[in-house]
Motif scaffolding. Structure first.
Motif, PDB file in Angstrom:
ATOM      1  N   ILE A  87       0.847  -1.192   0.000  1.00 18.76           N
ATOM      2  CA  ILE A  87       0.000   0.000   0.000  1.00 18.76           C
ATOM      3  C   ILE A  87       0.883   1.241   0.000  1.00 18.76           C
ATOM      4  O   ILE A  87       1.725   1.415   0.885  1.00 18.76           O
ATOM      5  N   TYR A  88       0.690   2.078  -1.008  1.00 20.52           N
ATOM      6  CA  TYR A  88       1.376   3.366  -1.109  1.00 20.52           C
ATOM      7  C   TYR A  88       0.333   4.472  -0.922  1.00 20.52           C
ATOM      8  O   TYR A  88      -0.865   4.201  -0.907  1.00 20.52           O
ATOM      9  N   GLU A  89       0.786   5.711  -0.825  1.00 19.68           N
ATOM     10  CA  GLU A  89      -0.150   6.825  -0.646  1.00 19.68           C
ATOM     11  C   GLU A  89      -1.091   6.959  -1.842  1.00 19.68           C
ATOM     12  O   GLU A  89      -2.270   7.221  -1.680  1.00 19.68           O
ATOM     13  N   GLU A  90      -0.559   6.811  -3.038  1.00 27.95           N
ATOM     14  CA  GLU A  90      -1.332   7.066  -4.249  1.00 27.95           C
ATOM     15  C   GLU A  90      -1.877   5.812  -4.930  1.00 27.95           C
ATOM     16  O   GLU A  90      -2.707   5.906  -5.825  1.00 27.95           O
ATOM     17  N   ASN A  91      -1.370   4.650  -4.561  1.00 29.47           N
ATOM     18  CA  ASN A  91      -1.815   3.434  -5.235  1.00 29.47           C
ATOM     19  C   ASN A  91      -1.535   2.183  -4.414  1.00 29.47           C
ATOM     20  O   ASN A  91      -0.930   2.248  -3.345  1.00 29.47           O
ATOM     21  N   LEU A  92      -1.963   1.065  -4.927  1.00 32.17           N
ATOM     22  CA  LEU A  92      -1.702  -0.253  -4.350  1.00 32.17           C
ATOM     23  C   LEU A  92      -0.921  -1.068  -5.371  1.00 32.17           C
ATOM     24  O   LEU A  92      -1.102  -0.897  -6.581  1.00 32.17           O
ATOM     25  N   LYS A  93      -0.106  -1.963  -4.886  1.00 29.55           N
ATOM     26  CA  LYS A  93       0.563  -2.899  -5.785  1.00 29.55           C
ATOM     27  C   LYS A  93       0.265  -4.303  -5.289  1.00 29.55           C
ATOM     28  O   LYS A  93       0.560  -4.647  -4.151  1.00 29.55           O
ATOM     29  N   GLU A  94      -0.336  -5.103  -6.151  1.00 28.28           N
ATOM     30  CA  GLU A  94      -0.656  -6.479  -5.816  1.00 28.28           C
ATOM     31  C   GLU A  94       0.377  -7.375  -6.499  1.00 28.28           C
ATOM     32  O   GLU A  94       0.568  -7.306  -7.699  1.00 28.28           O
ATOM     33  N   VAL A  95       1.052  -8.176  -5.695  1.00 30.37           N
ATOM     34  CA  VAL A  95       2.077  -9.074  -6.212  1.00 30.37           C
ATOM     35  C   VAL A  95       1.542 -10.503  -6.110  1.00 30.37           C
ATOM     36  O   VAL A  95       1.249 -10.988  -5.018  1.00 30.37           O
ATOM     37  N   PHE A  96       1.394 -11.141  -7.258  1.00 30.34           N
ATOM     38  CA  PHE A  96       0.885 -12.503  -7.290  1.00 30.34           C
ATOM     39  C   PHE A  96       2.022 -13.494  -7.129  1.00 30.34           C
ATOM     40  O   PHE A  96       3.185 -13.189  -7.413  1.00 30.34           O
ATOM     41  N   LYS A  97       1.709 -14.684  -6.694  1.00 28.58           N
ATOM     42  CA  LYS A  97       2.715 -15.717  -6.495  1.00 28.58           C
ATOM     43  C   LYS A  97       3.382 -16.124  -7.796  1.00 28.58           C
ATOM     44  O   LYS A  97       4.489 -16.627  -7.798  1.00 28.58           O
ATOM     45  N   SER A  98       2.742 -15.847  -8.894  1.00 31.08           N
ATOM     46  CA  SER A  98       3.322 -16.156 -10.204  1.00 31.08           C
ATOM     47  C   SER A  98       4.413 -15.167 -10.575  1.00 31.08           C
ATOM     48  O   SER A  98       5.140 -15.379 -11.533  1.00 31.08           O
TER      49      SER A  98
END
Length: 106
Positions: A87-98
């Motif tokens: 979680i960042y101030e301006e966005n989210l980053k979703e990291v998948f197991k792949s």
């Protein structure tokens, strides 16, 4: 990789000739070491790619066995697919197991 093996063999043969002639073989020894390091990096990358392919195949198999329509939050599905969410101030980053990463803007 075959090219590295051939070059390493040739350099090692040259190294033996120079060493037997009692000449300075430092440069050749360094080249052999460089080639070994390069080969090790290639082997590590190949193993990493195989691991990623294996994880993608597992993910694909898992998804193939799921219902086609997801109507609500599925804890099991999230745990199988998602490595982490940053979680960042301006966005989210979703990291998948792949290894796939998706950024979601606010």
């Amino acid at each position: 990789m075959e090219e590295i093996d051939k070059e390493m063999l040739k350099v090692q043969e040259d190294l033996v000739k120079v060493a037997n002639a009692k000449k300075d073989y430092t440069d050749l020894a360094n080249r052999v070491e460089d080639l070994r390091n390069e080969k090790e990096k290639i082997l590590l990358n190949v193993a990493k790619e195989k691991n990623e392919q294996s994880r993608l195949m597992e993910l694909e198999e898992f998804l193939d066995n799921q219902e086609l329509k997801i109507e609500s939050y599925d804890e099991e599905l999230v745990r199988k697919l998602v490595e982490k969410i940053v979680i960042y101030e301006e966005n989210l980053k979703e990291v998948f197991k792949s290894g796939l990463e998706v950024e979601i803007e606010n």
